[in-house]
Design a protein around this motif. Structure first.
Motif, PDB file in Angstrom:
ATOM      1  N   LEU A 102       0.854  -1.197   0.000  1.00  0.00           N
ATOM      2  CA  LEU A 102       0.000   0.000   0.000  1.00  0.00           C
ATOM      3  C   LEU A 102       0.887   1.243   0.000  1.00  0.00           C
ATOM      4  O   LEU A 102       1.140   1.831   1.048  1.00  0.00           O
ATOM      5  CB  LEU A 102      -0.914   0.033   1.236  1.00  0.00           C
ATOM      6  CG  LEU A 102      -2.075  -0.930   1.270  1.00  0.00           C
ATOM      7  CD1 LEU A 102      -2.797  -0.844   2.601  1.00  0.00           C
ATOM      8  CD2 LEU A 102      -3.045  -0.643   0.141  1.00  0.00           C
ATOM      9  N   PRO A 103       1.378   1.653  -1.158  1.00  0.00           N
ATOM     10  CA  PRO A 103       2.249   2.829  -1.199  1.00  0.00           C
ATOM     11  C   PRO A 103       1.542   4.057  -0.631  1.00  0.00           C
ATOM     12  O   PRO A 103       0.335   4.227  -0.797  1.00  0.00           O
ATOM     13  CB  PRO A 103       2.528   3.020  -2.700  1.00  0.00           C
ATOM     14  CG  PRO A 103       2.192   1.709  -3.334  1.00  0.00           C
ATOM     15  CD  PRO A 103       1.147   1.075  -2.477  1.00  0.00           C
ATOM     16  N   ASP A 123       1.598   7.079  -1.498  1.00  0.00           N
ATOM     17  CA  ASP A 123       1.095   8.052  -2.468  1.00  0.00           C
ATOM     18  C   ASP A 123       0.024   7.480  -3.401  1.00  0.00           C
ATOM     19  O   ASP A 123      -0.377   8.124  -4.358  1.00  0.00           O
ATOM     20  CB  ASP A 123       2.246   8.635  -3.285  1.00  0.00           C
ATOM     21  CG  ASP A 123       3.027   7.570  -4.040  1.00  0.00           C
ATOM     22  OD1 ASP A 123       2.819   6.364  -3.792  1.00  0.00           O
ATOM     23  OD2 ASP A 123       3.863   7.941  -4.881  1.00  0.00           O
ATOM     24  N   ARG A 124      -0.453   6.295  -3.103  1.00  0.00           N
ATOM     25  CA  ARG A 124      -1.500   5.661  -3.930  1.00  0.00           C
ATOM     26  C   ARG A 124      -2.813   6.411  -3.737  1.00  0.00           C
ATOM     27  O   ARG A 124      -3.208   6.729  -2.619  1.00  0.00           O
ATOM     28  CB  ARG A 124      -1.659   4.211  -3.498  1.00  0.00           C
ATOM     29  CG  ARG A 124      -2.724   3.469  -4.233  1.00  0.00           C
ATOM     30  CD  ARG A 124      -2.773   2.055  -3.731  1.00  0.00           C
ATOM     31  NE  ARG A 124      -3.921   1.380  -4.282  1.00  0.00           N
ATOM     32  CZ  ARG A 124      -4.424   0.265  -3.814  1.00  0.00           C
ATOM     33  NH1 ARG A 124      -3.867  -0.306  -2.762  1.00  0.00           N
ATOM     34  NH2 ARG A 124      -5.458  -0.289  -4.365  1.00  0.00           N
ATOM     35  N   THR A 125      -3.487   6.679  -4.831  1.00  0.00           N
ATOM     36  CA  THR A 125      -4.787   7.341  -4.764  1.00  0.00           C
ATOM     37  C   THR A 125      -5.829   6.485  -5.452  1.00  0.00           C
ATOM     38  O   THR A 125      -5.534   5.777  -6.420  1.00  0.00           O
ATOM     39  CB  THR A 125      -4.749   8.733  -5.418  1.00  0.00           C
ATOM     40  OG1 THR A 125      -4.324   8.596  -6.774  1.00  0.00           O
ATOM     41  CG2 THR A 125      -3.820   9.669  -4.683  1.00  0.00           C
ATOM     42  N   LEU A 126      -7.038   6.557  -4.948  1.00  0.00           N
ATOM     43  CA  LEU A 126      -8.165   5.838  -5.540  1.00  0.00           C
ATOM     44  C   LEU A 126      -9.021   6.824  -6.322  1.00  0.00           C
ATOM     45  O   LEU A 126      -9.093   8.001  -5.977  1.00  0.00           O
ATOM     46  CB  LEU A 126      -9.023   5.209  -4.441  1.00  0.00           C
ATOM     47  CG  LEU A 126      -8.447   4.012  -3.711  1.00  0.00           C
ATOM     48  CD1 LEU A 126      -9.377   3.598  -2.592  1.00  0.00           C
ATOM     49  CD2 LEU A 126      -8.238   2.856  -4.657  1.00  0.00           C
ATOM     50  N   SER A 185      -7.936   0.259   1.043  1.00  0.00           N
ATOM     51  CA  SER A 185      -6.801   1.128   0.739  1.00  0.00           C
ATOM     52  C   SER A 185      -6.210   1.748   1.996  1.00  0.00           C
ATOM     53  O   SER A 185      -5.226   2.478   1.924  1.00  0.00           O
ATOM     54  CB  SER A 185      -7.224   2.229  -0.239  1.00  0.00           C
ATOM     55  OG  SER A 185      -8.062   3.157   0.406  1.00  0.00           O
TER      56      SER A 185
END
Length: 139
Positions: A65-66, A68-71, A83
């Motif tokens: 789960l980085p 900077d990950r965005t959904l 997330s």
């Protein structure tokens, strides 16, 4: 000198592409004043996790789960829940010399959105605790 200035002007906008990890949020002084840290950790729930294990868990979580990950805005509630790092439990154990195994497991009580059980989420990592590399991932 003129070319150095031109190069700086060309590359400076590219710096905005490099994001640093977010810093943790701290509470206000008033809120902090209401919490008293004990001299000794409470016995109930007390766990000591070795530094190598903590770092291996962090390395696996950062990959899974980085930060900077965005959904997308229209992501279903289950994906929104999955997330979040707190939706997972982690199990870790030392492996053969220089290896740590880290399993990231969804906690069904956290992301219970009324559907079938979550079966295809989670991963197990083999982490090199000498060179701090991900050796293998099984999903």
């Amino acid at each position: 000198m003129k070319y150095s200035f031109m190069a700086l002007l060309l590359f400076l906008p590219a710096c905005t592409l490099f994001k640093r990890p977010p810093r943790p949020v701290h509470a206000s002084r008033e809120e902090s004043a209401r919490v008293e840290i004990p001299l000794a950790m409470p016995d109930k729930g007390h766990q000591v996790i070795g530094g190598a294990m903590v770092r291996a868990i962090q390395l696996a979580m950062d990959d899974y789960l980085p930060w900077d990950r965005t959904l997308p805005d229209d992501a279903p509630p289950l994906y929104q829940c999955l997330s979040r790092r707190e939706a997972y439990d982690v199990a870790a154990a030392p492996g053969p010399e220089g290896v740590m195994f880290v399993s990231i497991i969804p906690n069904p009580e956290i992301c219970d959105v009324g559907g079938p059980p979550i079966l295809d989420v989670g991963a197990t990592y083999a982490i090199d605790v000498v060179g701090w590399r991900i050796l293998s991932v099984q999903q």
